[in-house]
Design a protein around this motif. Structure first.
Motif, PDB file in Angstrom:
ATOM      1  N   MET A   1       9.688   1.890  -8.855  1.00 12.41           N
ATOM      2  CA  MET A   1       9.968   1.665  -7.435  1.00 12.41           C
ATOM      3  C   MET A   1       9.931   3.005  -6.693  1.00 12.41           C
ATOM      4  O   MET A   1      10.591   3.953  -7.096  1.00 12.41           O
ATOM      5  CB  MET A   1      11.335   1.007  -7.267  1.00 12.41           C
ATOM      6  N   THR A   2       9.098   3.102  -5.645  1.00 13.62           N
ATOM      7  CA  THR A   2       8.978   4.354  -4.908  1.00 13.62           C
ATOM      8  C   THR A   2       9.739   4.333  -3.590  1.00 13.62           C
ATOM      9  O   THR A   2      10.038   5.378  -3.035  1.00 13.62           O
ATOM     10  CB  THR A   2       7.496   4.657  -4.628  1.00 13.62           C
ATOM     11  N   GLY A   3      10.011   3.158  -3.056  1.00 10.60           N
ATOM     12  CA  GLY A   3      10.763   3.062  -1.814  1.00 10.60           C
ATOM     13  C   GLY A   3      12.259   3.045  -2.077  1.00 10.60           C
ATOM     14  O   GLY A   3      12.726   3.307  -3.198  1.00 10.60           O
ATOM     15  N   ARG A   4      13.017   2.742  -1.058  1.00  9.68           N
ATOM     16  CA  ARG A   4      14.461   2.651  -1.212  1.00  9.68           C
ATOM     17  C   ARG A   4      14.805   1.382  -2.000  1.00  9.68           C
ATOM     18  O   ARG A   4      14.285   0.303  -1.723  1.00  9.68           O
ATOM     19  CB  ARG A   4      15.132   2.599   0.158  1.00  9.68           C
ATOM     20  N   ALA A   5      15.675   1.515  -2.967  1.00  7.05           N
ATOM     21  CA  ALA A   5      16.082   0.366  -3.772  1.00  7.05           C
ATOM     22  C   ALA A   5      17.237  -0.348  -3.091  1.00  7.05           C
ATOM     23  O   ALA A   5      18.254   0.267  -2.774  1.00  7.05           O
ATOM     24  CB  ALA A   5      16.484   0.805  -5.175  1.00  7.05           C
ATOM     25  N   SER A  16      12.262  -2.812  -4.288  1.00  6.10           N
ATOM     26  CA  SER A  16      11.887  -1.554  -3.648  1.00  6.10           C
ATOM     27  C   SER A  16      11.414  -1.832  -2.235  1.00  6.10           C
ATOM     28  O   SER A  16      10.507  -2.645  -2.016  1.00  6.10           O
ATOM     29  CB  SER A  16      10.769  -0.872  -4.441  1.00  6.10           C
ATOM     30  N   TRP A  17      12.068  -1.181  -1.277  1.00  2.00           N
ATOM     31  CA  TRP A  17      11.731  -1.371   0.135  1.00  2.00           C
ATOM     32  C   TRP A  17      10.744  -0.286   0.531  1.00  2.00           C
ATOM     33  O   TRP A  17      11.122   0.831   0.848  1.00  2.00           O
ATOM     34  CB  TRP A  17      12.999  -1.300   0.977  1.00  2.00           C
ATOM     35  N   GLU A  18       9.448  -0.610   0.483  1.00  2.00           N
ATOM     36  CA  GLU A  18       8.394   0.371   0.682  1.00  2.00           C
ATOM     37  C   GLU A  18       8.158   0.644   2.161  1.00  2.00           C
ATOM     38  O   GLU A  18       8.028  -0.289   2.955  1.00  2.00           O
ATOM     39  CB  GLU A  18       7.083  -0.122   0.052  1.00  2.00           C
ATOM     40  N   PRO A  19       8.087   1.918   2.558  1.00  2.00           N
ATOM     41  CA  PRO A  19       7.797   2.224   3.961  1.00  2.00           C
ATOM     42  C   PRO A  19       6.377   1.804   4.325  1.00  2.00           C
ATOM     43  O   PRO A  19       5.439   1.953   3.532  1.00  2.00           O
ATOM     44  CB  PRO A  19       7.962   3.748   4.023  1.00  2.00           C
ATOM     45  N   GLY A  20       6.215   1.254   5.522  1.00  2.00           N
ATOM     46  CA  GLY A  20       4.893   0.867   5.999  1.00  2.00           C
ATOM     47  C   GLY A  20       4.338  -0.410   5.409  1.00  2.00           C
ATOM     48  O   GLY A  20       3.169  -0.740   5.638  1.00  2.00           O
ATOM     49  N   ALA A  21       5.147  -1.147   4.647  1.00  2.00           N
ATOM     50  CA  ALA A  21       4.662  -2.400   4.061  1.00  2.00           C
ATOM     51  C   ALA A  21       4.416  -3.438   5.157  1.00  2.00           C
ATOM     52  O   ALA A  21       5.022  -3.382   6.234  1.00  2.00           O
ATOM     53  CB  ALA A  21       5.676  -2.930   3.054  1.00  2.00           C
ATOM     54  N   PRO A  22       3.523  -4.404   4.914  1.00  2.00           N
ATOM     55  CA  PRO A  22       3.279  -5.449   5.915  1.00  2.00           C
ATOM     56  C   PRO A  22       4.553  -6.236   6.217  1.00  2.00           C
ATOM     57  O   PRO A  22       5.422  -6.382   5.354  1.00  2.00           O
ATOM     58  CB  PRO A  22       2.239  -6.345   5.244  1.00  2.00           C
ATOM     59  N   VAL A  23       4.630  -6.716   7.435  1.00  2.00           N
ATOM     60  CA  VAL A  23       5.760  -7.556   7.824  1.00  2.00           C
ATOM     61  C   VAL A  23       5.224  -8.908   8.263  1.00  2.00           C
ATOM     62  O   VAL A  23       4.015  -9.092   8.420  1.00  2.00           O
ATOM     63  CB  VAL A  23       6.586  -6.906   8.943  1.00  2.00           C
ATOM     64  N   SER A  24       6.140  -9.855   8.451  1.00  2.00           N
ATOM     65  CA  SER A  24       5.755 -11.200   8.878  1.00  2.00           C
ATOM     66  C   SER A  24       6.528 -11.581  10.125  1.00  2.00           C
ATOM     67  O   SER A  24       7.680 -11.167  10.304  1.00  2.00           O
ATOM     68  CB  SER A  24       6.033 -12.214   7.763  1.00  2.00           C
ATOM     69  N   HIS A  67      11.457 -16.381  -0.036  1.00  2.00           N
ATOM     70  CA  HIS A  67      12.459 -16.126   0.995  1.00  2.00           C
ATOM     71  C   HIS A  67      12.169 -14.788   1.662  1.00  2.00           C
ATOM     72  O   HIS A  67      11.499 -13.928   1.092  1.00  2.00           O
ATOM     73  CB  HIS A  67      13.873 -16.161   0.414  1.00  2.00           C
ATOM     74  N   TYR A  68      12.697 -14.643   2.875  1.00  2.00           N
ATOM     75  CA  TYR A  68      12.389 -13.489   3.710  1.00  2.00           C
ATOM     76  C   TYR A  68      13.677 -12.824   4.186  1.00  2.00           C
ATOM     77  O   TYR A  68      14.686 -13.491   4.408  1.00  2.00           O
ATOM     78  CB  TYR A  68      11.551 -13.912   4.920  1.00  2.00           C
ATOM     79  N   LEU A  69      13.591 -11.502   4.372  1.00  2.00           N
ATOM     80  CA  LEU A  69      14.698 -10.719   4.908  1.00  2.00           C
ATOM     81  C   LEU A  69      14.256 -10.046   6.196  1.00  2.00           C
ATOM     82  O   LEU A  69      13.055  -9.796   6.396  1.00  2.00           O
ATOM     83  CB  LEU A  69      15.136  -9.643   3.897  1.00  2.00           C
ATOM     84  N   PRO A  70      15.207  -9.724   7.093  1.00  2.00           N
ATOM     85  CA  PRO A  70      14.823  -8.978   8.287  1.00  2.00           C
ATOM     86  C   PRO A  70      14.081  -7.693   7.909  1.00  2.00           C
ATOM     87  O   PRO A  70      14.453  -7.019   6.936  1.00  2.00           O
ATOM     88  CB  PRO A  70      16.169  -8.674   8.958  1.00  2.00           C
ATOM     89  N   ALA A  71      13.044  -7.352   8.656  1.00  2.00           N
ATOM     90  CA  ALA A  71      12.217  -6.193   8.314  1.00  2.00           C
ATOM     91  C   ALA A  71      12.990  -4.885   8.385  1.00  2.00           C
ATOM     92  O   ALA A  71      12.571  -3.878   7.801  1.00  2.00           O
ATOM     93  CB  ALA A  71      10.996  -6.140   9.231  1.00  2.00           C
ATOM     94  N   THR A  72      14.135  -4.864   9.090  1.00  2.00           N
ATOM     95  CA  THR A  72      14.933  -3.638   9.196  1.00  2.00           C
ATOM     96  C   THR A  72      16.151  -3.678   8.267  1.00  2.00           C
ATOM     97  O   THR A  72      17.071  -2.871   8.425  1.00  2.00           O
ATOM     98  CB  THR A  72      15.408  -3.445  10.653  1.00  2.00           C
TER      99      THR A  72
END
Length: 357
Positions: A1-5, A16-24, A67-72
């Motif tokens: 995991m390279t983003g924030r865990a 892993s919460w990757e910076p710049g990943a696509p959002v929905s 399932h989805y989480l808020p992008a922030t």
């Protein structure tokens, strides 16, 4: 995991919460999520879009539906996941509804904390389906079985920073189900604090000794939480709901007459905890004291979500009920304030002593 865990509050996987990943974004017309790539957007447009967008959880374990989480969700401090645990008809949904309503009426302002929705769509749905109906004096139906998503996700901002707070209200029937793959209770593996909800007894019965009760919801939840690493250190609260039935009965009357508190006072919270403990022991609800015995930090509170009992609207249909005196919550934020103190969202010497032995 390279983003924030971070830990997903729904499936309890570490992701892993990757910076710049696509959002929905939610496509209302087609009732589905639509993926949007944000890397090409100007910073201002990207920030604005992400505040209303979502990310799909990768669910590495593959044991939960999409399932989805808020992008922030991971853009702030360590998330809090608060679960409400209690038997069917204990008053969990009414308490959570009153609690969230009071939060948005600046109920935490005295503690330097403000609130905003983190998931705007989820919060709107919760307000429309629960808060609005309760404010109109209507009763709320119990939580549907099999619900695995958070009821609401808020962003609390205070002197110690900003933290997402997810609230889970799971049906009592699911909490009492010993099935190991019960998806509705999966959130327990990732919870950071628990409110154990005990529905108060009728005051006419408090003078009669009763045998030690059984509380399967509390028992199963406690045992699952204690099996987690450092599970015994989870902040816990026992909330005696429907305490308006005890407004003329000591010791509950003393606390209900105080109304909402504006300071964190560890000695006062300890005194209320002693009174709640004595009440539950006296009415034979000793099984509901199991969280106090199991967790190293635990506070106990008397609360009333509605301020009175619901009455039938139509004598021909007793199932249709309303609150004739309206919606008058009392001390519903005290359990949350204790949790915020125990988790560091409210800081200071008094907060550090809340719930301690």
């Amino acid at each position: 995991m390279t983003g924030r865990a971070v830990r997903c509050p729904v499936c309890a996987d570490r992701i892993s919460w990757e910076p710049g990943a696509p959002v929905s974004v939610w496509d209302v017309e087609n009732s589905r999520y639509e993926t949007v790539r944000v890397t090409a957007l100007a910073p201002e447009k990207r920030a604005d879009l992400e505040r209303l967008a979502y990310r799909q959880c990768p669910n590495p374990s593959g044991d939960t539906a999409a399932h989805y989480l808020p992008a922030t969700y991971a853009d702030h401090g360590e998330p809090l996941v608060i679960g409400l645990v209690g038997a069917p008809a204990s008053g969990k949904t009414h308490l959570l509804t009153a609690m969230i309503r009071q939060i948005h009426l600046d109920g935490l302002g005295a503690h330097g904390i403000t609130a905003a929705p983190l998931d705007f769509r989820r919060h709107r749905d919760f307000h429309d389906d629960y808060v609005r109906k309760f404010e109109a004096g209507g009763t709320l139906s119990g939580t549907d079985t099999g619900v695995v998503e958070a009821a609401d996700i808020l962003l609390l901002r205070g002197p110690t920073g900003a933290r997402p707070v997810s609230f889970f209200d799971v049906a009592g029937e699911d909490l009492e189900d010993p099935e190991a793959r019960n998806r509705a209770t999966k959130f327990l593996a990732g919870t950071t604090a628990v409110v154990f909800v005990h529905g108060s007894e009728d005051p006419l019965d408090t003078g009669r000794p009763t045998p030690r009760s059984e509380n399967r919801s509390f028992h199963l939840a406690v045992e699952r939480l204690l099996a987690l690493p450092d599970g015994a250190r989870l902040p816990a609260v026992i909330a005696v709901t429907k305490s308006d039935r005890l407004r003329y009965v000591p010791p509950a009357d003393r606390w209900l007459h105080r109304g909402d508190e504006r300071t964190v006072d560890a000695a006062r919270i300890r005194a209320e905890s002693r009174d709640v403990f004595a009440y539950l022991h006296h009415v034979g609800a000793g099984a509901s004291l199991r969280p106090f015995e199991a967790f190293t930090r635990c506070a106990l509170h008397f609360v009333s979500a509605s301020g009175g009992d619901a009455k039938p609207v139509d004598r021909g249909d007793p199932a249709v009920r309303h609150f004739p005196r309206g919606f008058r919550p009392t001390r519903v934020l005290e359990p949350l304030v204790s949790i915020l103190a125990m988790t560091g969202m409210i800081a200071g010497a008094e907060a550090e002593r809340v719930g301690a032995p």
